[in-house]
Design a protein around this motif. Structure first.
Motif, PDB file in Angstrom:
ATOM      1  N   HIS A 143      31.486  46.968  36.979  1.00  0.00           N
ATOM      2  CA  HIS A 143      30.554  45.871  36.913  1.00  0.00           C
ATOM      3  C   HIS A 143      30.040  44.623  38.765  1.00  0.00           C
ATOM      4  CE1 HIS A 143      31.796  44.044  32.961  1.00  0.00           C
ATOM      5  NE2 HIS A 143      32.506  45.756  32.900  1.00  0.00           N
ATOM      6  N   ALA A 144      30.804  45.040  39.947  1.00  0.00           N
ATOM      7  CA  ALA A 144      30.431  44.610  40.898  1.00  0.00           C
ATOM      8  C   ALA A 144      30.431  45.390  41.630  1.00  0.00           C
ATOM      9  CB  ALA A 144      32.367  44.076  41.459  1.00  0.00           C
ATOM     10  N   ALA A 175      31.156  33.968  40.808  1.00  0.00           N
ATOM     11  CA  ALA A 175      32.404  34.696  40.283  1.00  0.00           C
ATOM     12  C   ALA A 175      33.197  34.259  40.200  1.00  0.00           C
ATOM     13  CB  ALA A 175      32.891  35.533  41.479  1.00  0.00           C
ATOM     14  N   ILE A 209      29.398  37.791  39.040  1.00  0.00           N
ATOM     15  CA  ILE A 209      29.516  39.193  39.085  1.00  0.00           C
ATOM     16  C   ILE A 209      30.545  39.015  38.558  1.00  0.00           C
ATOM     17  CG2 ILE A 209      31.353  40.567  40.691  1.00  0.00           C
ATOM     18  CD1 ILE A 209      28.031  40.610  40.821  1.00  0.00           C
ATOM     19  N   ASP A 225      26.368  40.545  36.757  1.00  0.00           N
ATOM     20  CA  ASP A 225      26.738  41.747  37.105  1.00  0.00           C
ATOM     21  C   ASP A 225      25.665  43.303  37.952  1.00  0.00           C
ATOM     22  OD1 ASP A 225      29.402  41.116  36.828  1.00  0.00           O
ATOM     23  OD2 ASP A 225      29.372  42.088  34.436  1.00  0.00           O
ATOM     24  N   THR A 281      25.951  32.855  44.086  1.00  0.00           N
ATOM     25  CA  THR A 281      26.620  34.044  43.628  1.00  0.00           C
ATOM     26  C   THR A 281      27.721  33.168  42.977  1.00  0.00           C
ATOM     27  OG1 THR A 281      25.311  35.756  45.646  1.00  0.00           O
ATOM     28  CG2 THR A 281      27.777  35.846  44.148  1.00  0.00           C
ATOM     29  N   HIS A 339      26.525  45.450  43.674  1.00  0.00           N
ATOM     30  CA  HIS A 339      26.396  43.911  44.317  1.00  0.00           C
ATOM     31  C   HIS A 339      26.358  43.573  45.907  1.00  0.00           C
ATOM     32  CE1 HIS A 339      27.474  40.245  45.414  1.00  0.00           C
ATOM     33  NE2 HIS A 339      26.631  39.936  44.752  1.00  0.00           N
TER      34      HIS A 339
END
Length: 799
Positions: free
Chosen positions: A593-594, A611, A586, A553, A609, A597
């Motif tokens: 949280h994102a 997700a 993430i 995150d 990355t 980024h």
């Protein structure tokens, strides 16, 4: 009778007294905790007694100066801390009336400004005369933009505000907002509530109103990008500079030139002195009442002081005015004063006028730069070009240690850029900008030609600086180093700047190594380090093994507002010496949280990355229990969600387990009760961990008993915003973890947290607030009290 010998008197030397006063002020302001005001008052009294003794005995006055600096700075710090908002008033709304100070800074959706509350009985007692740092948001309501546009410098307003005491995020490489607030005597920060009900009470008045009006004239007259630079050079108004402009200025080492500096004040003082001297030559009879040299000195002081007021009284301008005043006073008294003596007297005046200025980086860069030049360039009559190149060399070497320690960066192209910018901007662009402002002040429309000429001359150099600043090797970011590294680097600079023929100069570079290449404490093979950054109400965690790094995150971000990726994560990575990330996870797409980024990816190279499946986040790979990897003897694997799990925001968070031979760590994102129970039922062994980052910031809908029991954590870390509106972490959640035998730490009271799991077992290597400072000792107590109160309340809604 024999005549009594003459009484010895102390010979006053400004240099040792100024150094002693500075040492005392530093001791008071860097004291780990706040002392009672009586201690500082006694120090001032002792300083007075020692001064009398020194005067009678003829001995030096520096011990008295140390005590005076300690007492004077301590009293000012105490007064400023006492003026800050009391804990029991935080979060409340208040109706205040005051006048806007400085220049409001408008943004796309909000305006930041400072309000000086009236010192009247009708104002709240805790806020009378206080300086508030406020933000006015539009709340997406276009109708409310109108009142916000009326926020003018020097205008009186009445508005309802919600306040809290000054507090900042505490992270490696981060901006120290609490120190800034103390140095500028900011009593509280807050938001304007019910903006439609706010009312202007009269027209703008004062110097700041004049500055804002003149700055707008420059913008209207030029209507070109370089207008922002003319505004900055003429009036100290840097609001028009964009992020790319500041990036270029930092990368090329030109930030000291773009805002009004001491050199600009010196130019105005010199012009006023020449003008007065010319008038006295044309009218010799004026010399009967006041000699020409003394008239020129007085004109220089008045011109410098007036320009400093118009420029906003920044520290470099104040320092230069004081130096000019010292020289002028010596002329009036017909005494000779050297440059070093003048600098020391200016330092004395600044410390007596505002001892809290020691907390600002500009204080050290300003005085240190002049001190290096005074020490290294005492010879007069040298060729102009040689003297200029020597000054550049001295400034670069002498100020590099301070720049690296204070800002964590060094401009590799700065010396080259300054060779062009210093003579061209200060001798051509600045005089034209000032000339245009002066003409415009005398008659509207008279200064346009000078402003156009200044902008044209500026445009001749800026494209080259822009390309130079965005080159690959323009800026060198350096890891955070300690105080000892700074001392060694300053000794190395002193050695390098000694006269030619001094032996061992190449060895002086070795004294710079602890600062330029500080030791990075990295985990060994099979060990892991976890850093939970203080990002407010959000999450950003750095995981490092022996040769790899993962970011879980990236913290919150608000459109046209605070971005934790830019303000917290990137500086912390640089301060930790982490130049790249092998992976970024993430956990889910919520902005807390994102949000950061994109800012992280724009600056730091990222390998892979991850997700959640079906999430709107772009990713190279999707989190899946079938996916795992190993770095340096440390194993990483996802426990949730599986490939068929629908995207349900919090419940779809990637749950990451990190395993070592000594134990395990668990990062569950924002999962709630449903997923927790499912994991506790289906994979209880996988949940077992020594360190757990609490799910969903410690909300009431997470950390259920079954999950807590299955995890069996020894240490629980909670990332939550100070005084957040959700009441995180909840009292029952903290009690549940502690009841299971875990120690609980949160970023709101501890700042950034650094945990180590290795051969020595589980260790909390750092809680950022362990670095005790005068300006945050009281804040920690206040934060603990507020957080304790929020834990006892369960009335706030979840988020």
């Amino acid at each position: 009778m024999h005549p009594s010998p003459p009484r010895p008197r102390v010979v006053f030397s400004a240099l040792p007294v100024a150094a002693a006063l500075l040492a005392g002020a530093m001791a008071a302001l860097w004291w780990p905790q706040r002392l009672p005001w009586l201690c500082h008052a006694l120090a001032l009294g002792a300083a007075g007694l020692l001064t009398g003794y020194a005067w009678r005995s003829g001995r030096g006055a520096w011990p008295a100066a140390v005590l005076a600096g300690f007492g004077w700075a301590g009293l000012h710090a105490g007064w400023a801390l006492e003026a800050q908002l009391p804990a029991h008033r935080e979060g409340r709304e208040a109706l205040v009336q005051g006048r806007i100070e400085g220049l409001p800074d408008p943004g796309p959706r909000h305006t930041r400004f400072q309000l000086r509350v009236d010192d009247a009985p009708t104002q709240p007692a805790a806020l009378r005369g206080a300086l508030l740092q406020l933000s006015w948001y539009d709340d997406f309501d276009a109708v409310r933009i109108g009142p916000r546009a009326g926020l003018r410098a020097g205008a009186p307003w009445r508005m309802r505000v919600r306040l809290r005491a000054p507090r900042g995020l505490v992270n490696p490489g981060g901006f120290d907002a609490e120190r800034y607030a103390l140095a500028h005597r900011v009593a509280a920060r807050g938001l304007v509530r019910a903006p439609a009900a706010a009312a202007a009470l009269g027209p703008p008045r004062g110097v700041d109103a004049w500055r804002e009006a003149m700055s707008e004239r420059i913008a209207r007259t030029l209507a070109r990008p370089s207008a922002a630079y003319v505004q900055a050079l003429a009036l100290g108004d840097t609001r028009g500079l964009q992020d790319r402009d500041w990036e270029t200025l930092r990368a090329t080492g030109l930030t000291h030139l773009i805002a009004i500096s001491g050199f600009h004040v010196g130019l105005v003082a010199g012009f006023c002195a020449l003008l007065a001297g010319g008038v006295w030559r044309l009218l010799p009879r004026l010399g009967r009442g006041l000699p020409r040299t003394q008239a020129a000195a007085m004109a220089a002081v008045l011109g410098a002081a007036g320009y400093a007021v118009l420029a906003g009284l920044s520290l470099p301008t104040v320092r230069t005015v004081l130096m000019i005043a010292v020289v002028a006073l010596a002329r009036l008294l017909r005494r000779r004063t050297g440059t070093a003596q003048s600098l020391a007297l200016a330092l004395l005046a600044v410390l007596l006028f505002d001892p809290l200025s020691v907390l600002l980086a500009g204080f050290w860069l300003s005085f240190a730069g002049v001190a290096w030049l005074v020490w290294c360039l005492p010879v007069h009559g040298a060729p102009l070009l040689r003297g200029f190149l020597s000054a550049q060399w001295v400034a670069t070497i002498g100020l590099l240690p301070l720049t690296v320690v204070m800002f964590g960066q060094a401009s590799l192209v700065g010396p080259l850029a300054n060779l062009v910018a210093i003579p061209w901007w200060t001798l051509v662009v600045v005089p034209l900008s000032l000339l245009g402002t002066g003409l415009e002040a005398l008659r509207a429309g008279a200064g346009g030609w000078a402003w156009h000429a200044a902008a044209a001359c500026f445009d001749l150099t800026w494209p080259g600086f822009d390309r130079l600043g965005h080159g690959r090797f323009a800026l060198w970011w350096l890891p955070e180093s300690g105080g000892l590294a700074l001392v060694l680097a300053l000794l190395g600079a002193f050695w390098l700047l000694l006269p030619r023929g001094t032996p061992g100069k190449p060895l002086a570079l070795a004294l710079w190594l602890p600062m330029l290449w500080p030791e990075r404490e990295l985990p060994g093979p099979g060990e892991v380090e976890l850093q939970v950054f203080d990002v407010g109400q959000g999450l950003a965690v750095l995981v490092r093994t022996h040769r790899h790094a993962l970011l879980y995150d990236a913290g919150p971000a608000v459109r046209d507002g605070f971005d934790a990726g830019e303000r917290v994560v990137v500086p912390a990575l640089r301060a930790s010496g982490q130049a790249r990330l092998d992976a970024v996870v993430i956990s889910h797409a919520d902005m807390d949280h994102a949000g950061g980024h994109a800012a992280v990816r724009a600056v730091v190279p990222v390998g892979t990355t991850y997700a959640p499946p079906s999430s709107p986040l772009p990713a190279d790979r999707r989190c899946s229990p079938a996916r795992g990897w190993a770095w340096d003897g440390v194993r990483f694997r996802f426990l949730h969600p599986d490939v068929h799990f629908p995207y349900l925001r919090n419940e779809s968070s990637c749950v990451l387990r990190i395993e070592t031979a000594q134990g395990a760590l668990l990062l569950p994102g924002d999962i709630g009760e449903v997923v927790e129970r499912r994991l506790a039922r289906d994979r209880p062994d996988a949940l077992r961990a020594d360190v757990v980052v609490a799910p969903h910031h410690g909300s009431a809908g997470s950390s259920q008993p079954a999950f807590v029991q299955a995890a069996g954590a020894r240490l629980v870390l909670i990332s939550a915003g100070y005084g957040n509106r959700f009441g995180h972490p909840r009292a029952e959640v903290v009690a549940r973890w502690r009841g299971a035998g875990a120690e609980v730490l949160d970023t709101a009271t501890s700042g950034a947290l650094r945990v180590w799991l290795g051969r020595g077992g589980l260790q909390v290597r750092e809680r950022r607030v362990w670095r005790s400072r005068l300006w945050d000792a009281q804040e920690r107590r206040r934060a603990a009290a507020i957080l304790s109160g929020s834990r006892q309340s369960a009335a706030a809604p979840e988020g």
